[in-house]
Enzyme design. Structure first.
Site, PDB file in Angstrom:
ATOM      1  N   ALA A  73      36.512  46.022  42.439  1.00 29.87           N
ATOM      2  CA  ALA A  73      36.280  45.396  42.070  1.00 29.87           C
ATOM      3  C   ALA A  73      35.483  44.833  43.201  1.00 29.87           C
ATOM      4  CB  ALA A  73      38.199  44.532  42.070  1.00 29.87           C
ATOM      5  N   GLU A  80      31.747  56.090  47.041  1.00 26.55           N
ATOM      6  CA  GLU A  80      33.163  55.606  46.610  1.00 26.55           C
ATOM      7  C   GLU A  80      33.815  57.203  45.889  1.00 26.55           C
ATOM      8  OE1 GLU A  80      35.783  53.229  45.262  1.00 26.55           O
ATOM      9  OE2 GLU A  80      36.049  55.721  43.855  1.00 26.55           O
ATOM     10  N   GLN A 110      42.711  47.330  37.171  1.00 26.76           N
ATOM     11  CA  GLN A 110      43.563  46.355  37.235  1.00 26.76           C
ATOM     12  C   GLN A 110      44.170  45.600  36.378  1.00 26.76           C
ATOM     13  OE1 GLN A 110      44.954  47.804  41.310  1.00 26.76           O
ATOM     14  NE2 GLN A 110      42.593  49.249  41.439  1.00 26.76           N
ATOM     15  N   CYS A 147      48.438  41.566  43.791  1.00 28.30           N
ATOM     16  CA  CYS A 147      49.385  40.997  42.234  1.00 28.30           C
ATOM     17  C   CYS A 147      51.043  40.792  42.638  1.00 28.30           C
ATOM     18  CB  CYS A 147      48.769  41.277  41.104  1.00 28.30           C
ATOM     19  SG  CYS A 147      48.705  40.561  40.029  1.00 28.30           S
ATOM     20  N   ASP A 189      41.871  43.986  49.034  1.00 27.71           N
ATOM     21  CA  ASP A 189      43.011  43.859  49.296  1.00 27.71           C
ATOM     22  C   ASP A 189      43.038  44.426  50.371  1.00 27.71           C
ATOM     23  OD1 ASP A 189      43.498  43.434  46.532  1.00 27.71           O
ATOM     24  OD2 ASP A 189      43.991  45.374  46.012  1.00 27.71           O
ATOM     25  N   LYS A 239      46.020  38.933  46.916  1.00 33.37           N
ATOM     26  CA  LYS A 239      45.547  40.482  46.423  1.00 33.37           C
ATOM     27  C   LYS A 239      45.709  40.566  45.236  1.00 33.37           C
ATOM     28  CE  LYS A 239      46.901  42.424  51.234  1.00 33.37           C
ATOM     29  NZ  LYS A 239      46.003  42.327  52.184  1.00 33.37           N
ATOM     30  N   THR A 240      44.194  40.143  45.347  1.00 27.59           N
ATOM     31  CA  THR A 240      43.809  39.698  43.590  1.00 27.59           C
ATOM     32  C   THR A 240      42.188  39.536  43.602  1.00 27.59           C
ATOM     33  OG1 THR A 240      43.539  37.438  43.281  1.00 27.59           O
ATOM     34  CG2 THR A 240      46.044  38.234  42.620  1.00 27.59           C
ATOM     35  N   ALA A 241      42.012  40.149  42.703  1.00 30.06           N
ATOM     36  CA  ALA A 241      40.581  40.703  41.415  1.00 30.06           C
ATOM     37  C   ALA A 241      40.293  38.712  41.491  1.00 30.06           C
ATOM     38  CB  ALA A 241      40.606  40.918  40.374  1.00 30.06           C
ATOM     39  N   ALA A 242      40.963  38.135  41.154  1.00 27.94           N
ATOM     40  CA  ALA A 242      40.552  35.917  41.482  1.00 27.94           C
ATOM     41  C   ALA A 242      39.741  36.132  42.526  1.00 27.94           C
ATOM     42  CB  ALA A 242      41.364  35.660  41.326  1.00 27.94           C
ATOM     43  N   CYS A 267      47.207  33.983  39.522  1.00 26.62           N
ATOM     44  CA  CYS A 267      48.101  35.351  38.597  1.00 26.62           C
ATOM     45  C   CYS A 267      48.412  34.605  37.829  1.00 26.62           C
ATOM     46  CB  CYS A 267      48.918  35.226  39.962  1.00 26.62           C
ATOM     47  SG  CYS A 267      50.167  36.594  39.516  1.00 26.62           S
TER      48      CYS A 267
HETATM   49  C1  LIG Z   1      49.605  45.786  37.618  1.00 27.68           C
HETATM   50  C2  LIG Z   1      48.622  44.945  38.716  1.00 27.68           C
HETATM   51  C3  LIG Z   1      48.717  43.957  37.850  1.00 27.68           C
HETATM   52  C4  LIG Z   1      47.482  43.115  38.581  1.00 27.68           C
HETATM   53  N1  LIG Z   1      46.803  42.244  37.943  1.00 27.68           N
HETATM   54  C5  LIG Z   1      46.089  40.736  38.509  1.00 27.68           C
HETATM   55  C6  LIG Z   1      45.791  39.901  37.987  1.00 27.68           C
HETATM   56  O1  LIG Z   1      46.342  39.378  36.588  1.00 27.68           O
HETATM   57  N2  LIG Z   1      44.623  38.841  38.430  1.00 27.68           N
HETATM   58  C7  LIG Z   1      44.006  39.957  39.064  1.00 27.68           C
HETATM   59  O2  LIG Z   1      43.116  39.191  39.755  1.00 27.68           O
HETATM   60  N3  LIG Z   1      44.447  40.799  40.384  1.00 27.68           N
HETATM   61  C8  LIG Z   1      45.464  41.265  39.485  1.00 27.68           C
HETATM   62  N4  LIG Z   1      45.454  42.898  40.467  1.00 27.68           N
HETATM   63  C9  LIG Z   1      45.050  42.969  41.866  1.00 27.68           C
HETATM   64  C10 LIG Z   1      43.877  43.256  41.546  1.00 27.68           C
HETATM   65  O3  LIG Z   1      43.618  44.695  40.368  1.00 27.68           O
HETATM   66  C11 LIG Z   1      42.619  44.229  42.637  1.00 27.68           C
HETATM   67  O4  LIG Z   1      42.989  43.025  43.870  1.00 27.68           O
HETATM   68  C12 LIG Z   1      42.093  44.387  43.092  1.00 27.68           C
HETATM   69  O5  LIG Z   1      41.786  45.086  41.798  1.00 27.68           O
HETATM   70  C13 LIG Z   1      41.213  44.664  44.463  1.00 27.68           C
HETATM   71  O6  LIG Z   1      39.726  44.527  44.860  1.00 27.68           O
HETATM   72  P1  LIG Z   1      39.609  45.760  45.802  1.00 27.68           P
HETATM   73  O7  LIG Z   1      38.102  46.613  45.381  1.00 27.68           O
HETATM   74  O8  LIG Z   1      39.845  45.180  46.724  1.00 27.68           O
HETATM   75  O9  LIG Z   1      40.665  46.752  46.047  1.00 27.68           O
HETATM   76  P2  LIG Z   1      40.568  48.131  44.421  1.00 27.68           P
HETATM   77  O10 LIG Z   1      39.927  47.715  43.087  1.00 27.68           O
HETATM   78  O11 LIG Z   1      41.556  49.212  43.617  1.00 27.68           O
HETATM   79  O12 LIG Z   1      38.718  49.352  44.315  1.00 27.68           O
HETATM   80  C14 LIG Z   1      39.106  50.444  45.875  1.00 27.68           C
HETATM   81  C15 LIG Z   1      38.339  51.380  45.268  1.00 27.68           C
HETATM   82  O13 LIG Z   1      38.691  52.013  46.746  1.00 27.68           O
HETATM   83  C16 LIG Z   1      38.584  53.773  46.912  1.00 27.68           C
HETATM   84  N5  LIG Z   1      38.721  54.176  47.743  1.00 27.68           N
HETATM   85  C17 LIG Z   1      39.881  54.392  48.328  1.00 27.68           C
HETATM   86  N6  LIG Z   1      39.700  55.603  49.042  1.00 27.68           N
HETATM   87  C18 LIG Z   1      38.721  54.878  49.634  1.00 27.68           C
HETATM   88  C19 LIG Z   1      37.915  55.876  50.791  1.00 27.68           C
HETATM   89  N7  LIG Z   1      39.195  56.223  51.777  1.00 27.68           N
HETATM   90  N8  LIG Z   1      36.969  56.105  50.727  1.00 27.68           N
HETATM   91  C20 LIG Z   1      35.715  55.324  49.446  1.00 27.68           C
HETATM   92  N9  LIG Z   1      36.055  54.188  48.587  1.00 27.68           N
HETATM   93  C21 LIG Z   1      38.129  54.431  48.404  1.00 27.68           C
HETATM   94  C22 LIG Z   1      39.616  53.632  45.150  1.00 27.68           C
HETATM   95  O14 LIG Z   1      38.989  54.054  44.338  1.00 27.68           O
HETATM   96  C23 LIG Z   1      38.376  52.013  44.984  1.00 27.68           C
HETATM   97  O15 LIG Z   1      37.545  52.675  43.905  1.00 27.68           O
HETATM   98  C24 LIG Z   1      46.392  43.327  40.059  1.00 27.68           C
HETATM   99  C25 LIG Z   1      46.502  44.353  40.089  1.00 27.68           C
HETATM  100  C26 LIG Z   1      47.739  45.735  39.643  1.00 27.68           C
HETATM  101  C27 LIG Z   1      48.378  46.875  39.929  1.00 27.68           C
END
Ligand SMILES: Cc1cc2nc3c(=O)[nH]c(=O)nc-3n(C[C@H](O)[C@H](O)[C@H](O)COP(=O)(O)OP(=O)(O)OC[C@H]3O[C@@H](n4cnc5c(N)ncnc54)[C@H](O)[C@@H]3O)c2cc1C
Length: 417
Positions: A15, A37, A45, A163, A300, A308-311, A343
């Site tokens: 995200a 990636e 998610q 989340c 996250d 810790k949310t996509a929001a 959330c």
């Molecule tokens: C069940 C569930 C429900 C949720 N509900 C909500 C909701 O209702 N509203 C909301 O806002 N959020 C919600 N979330 C949370 C939201 O999905 C996350 O907070 C958001 O995706 C965080 O974004 P991010 O980019 O930090 O991590 P992610 O989107 O998880 O992306 C991390 C990326 O890093 C990559 N990566 C991992 N290791 C490595 C590495 N060593 N080298 C390079 N890349 C790597 C992964 O492959 C992945 O693509 C929910 C999550 C879950 C699991």
């Protein structure tokens, strides 16, 4: 072994990573950007809760990473393995190194399934399900669809998790399914939470207590799942009561939804970028690394004490992007991130309580006049249509969308509570 160089290097194309890359590209057609990636697929998610609840599909929540990253951004399909911030370089699992002028770290967090003894052997069968993985989320719906009576447990590990509402959101969807089938009274539903209450923000915790009561759900706080025996259908919890007394309690179940313990990814924990807790140490407001000025962290993996949310990512992306451009132009950085997270609490199969809040548990809705504690149909439509569209068509594509979220919008309601 090769070494390549990029102006901006992003670790993680989830995200946060894809949104940062595409937002930067919209603002500067020429700047050299690369993303590390490993995954070919990108998952929405926030949709996992409604997939588990039978109201959405995994296919809709999945897209090809290649279709999301702007083609002018270099995609390095590998894992980042270690960081050498003093030399401005990252080493990949392949052994290659990539150098950068500016680094953005956002590989999400790690699901520690192994911390619950016996879980890996039984997850995805014996009525043991979890919305926290693309591999197991569809099995949650199978469990909810097929069970007709018995004990249904829903667990929540110690914070932080992504989340924080998700462990209970699926419980309400299950309870509403049972109610719609006329079998809710045939269930003992129990929320086994390692924490001390329904939700971290008291304003919403109080409102959720009413939801729990309405479904007849039992709450067991201070209950941390430590082991599970799928064949025997038992789950063991390390419990701490309000006086601090500790003991282990084993409960029988017919289905159990497990939220795994979570932590920073191991390669981050052991890196020079980590704080004592293992998270990428950044300034709470500017998202700049506390030691390395040309490094930023968001999503996250960041040390910021927000939900810790996509929001939260939606609000963090412009702060990181603007601050990198400020650094390039030798300008002062913005300290604009207020800790916003959101959330959408799915309280039934047609209602959502839209919890929006910022640092310090301040209630900060994006919409004036509406009581944020109310379970509303309009947010349910948001959850199944509006928010996914906002994610794929706005945030991930790098459009900026600054919907202000204000404490003043909630003042009338927080005074009442
Ligand atoms: C069940 C569930 C429900 C949720 N509900 C909500 C909701 O209702 N509203 C909301 O806002 N959020 C919600 N979330 C949370 C939201 O999905 C996350 O907070 C958001 O995706 C965080 O974004 P991010 O980019 O930090 O991590 P992610 O989107 O998880 O992306 C991390 C990326 O890093 C990559 N990566 C991992 N290791 C490595 C590495 N060593 N080298 C390079 N890349 C790597 C992964 O492959 C992945 O693509 C929910 C999550 C879950 C699991």
């Amino acid at each position: 072994m090769s070494n390549t160089q990029h102006t901006v290097l992003i670790v993680g194309g989830g995200a946060a990573g894809v949104s940062v890359a595409n937002t930067m590209r919209r603002m500067d057609k020429a700047i050299d950007i690369a993303i590390i990636e490993p995954s070919e697929k990108h998952y929405y998610q926030p949709g996992f809760t409604i997939i588990g609840g039978g109201a959405y599909s995994l296919a809709k929540a999945t897209k090809n990473e290649a279709d999301l990253i702007n083609p002018s951004v270099t995609w390095i399909k590998d894992y980042a393995d270690s960081f050498q911030p003093d030399n401005n370089s990252v080493t990949l699992r392949s052994g290659d190194t990539v150098s950068y002028d500016y680094l953005v770290v956002c590989p999400g967090l790690q699901l520690d399934w192994d911390k619950i003894a016996g879980l890996k052997d039984t997850l995805g069968k014996n009525g043991v399900c979890s919305n926290y993985s693309k591999d197991t989320v569809e099995y949650t719906w199978e469990c909810i669809k097929n069970i007709e009576s018995g004990t249904a447990l829903f667990t929540q590990p110690p914070m932080p998790i992504k989340c924080a509402g998700a462990p209970q959101k699926i419980m309400y969807l299950a309870a509403d399914r049972f109610r719609k089938k006329g079998i809710l009274d045939k269930f003992d539903i129990e929320f086994c939470n390692a924490g001390p209450g329904m939700f971290g923000v008291p304003f919403f915790a109080k409102a959720l207590t009413e939801v729990i009561k309405d479904y007849g759900i039992k709450t067991s706080f201070g209950h941390n799942l430590v082991s599970i025996d799928g064949a025997a259908k038992t789950a063991t919890f390390a419990t701490t009561d309000t006086d601090g007394n500790k003991q282990e309690i084993t409960k029988k179940f017919d289905m159990i939804h497990v939220t795994p313990p979570q932590s920073a990814p191991d390669f981050i924990k052991k890196s020079p970028l980590a704080n004592d807790g293992g998270w990428v140490a950044v300034n709470d407001k500017s998202l700049q690394h506390t030691k390395y000025a040309n490094v930023f962290g968001l999503g996250d993996v960041a040390s910021t004490p927000n939900a810790k949310t996509a929001a939260a990512v939606r609000k963090q992306v412009p702060v990181v992007v603007d601050n990198i451009f400020h650094l390039i132009k030798k300008e002062a950085l913005d300290e604009k991130y207020t800790g916003y997270g959101s959330c959408p609490l799915t309280t039934s199969l047609s209602t959502v309580m839209l919890a929006e809040f910022s640092y310090g548990g301040k209630v900060t809705p994006s919409f004036p006049l509406l009581d944020p504690r109310k379970n509303r149909l309009i947010w349910w439509w948001g959850k199944i249509s509006g928010f996914p569209w906002l994610y794929w068509s706005w945030m991930i594509k790098g459009h900026r969308l600054d919907i202000p979220s204000k404490e003043s919008y909630a003042a009338k309601f927080t005074k009442e509570s």
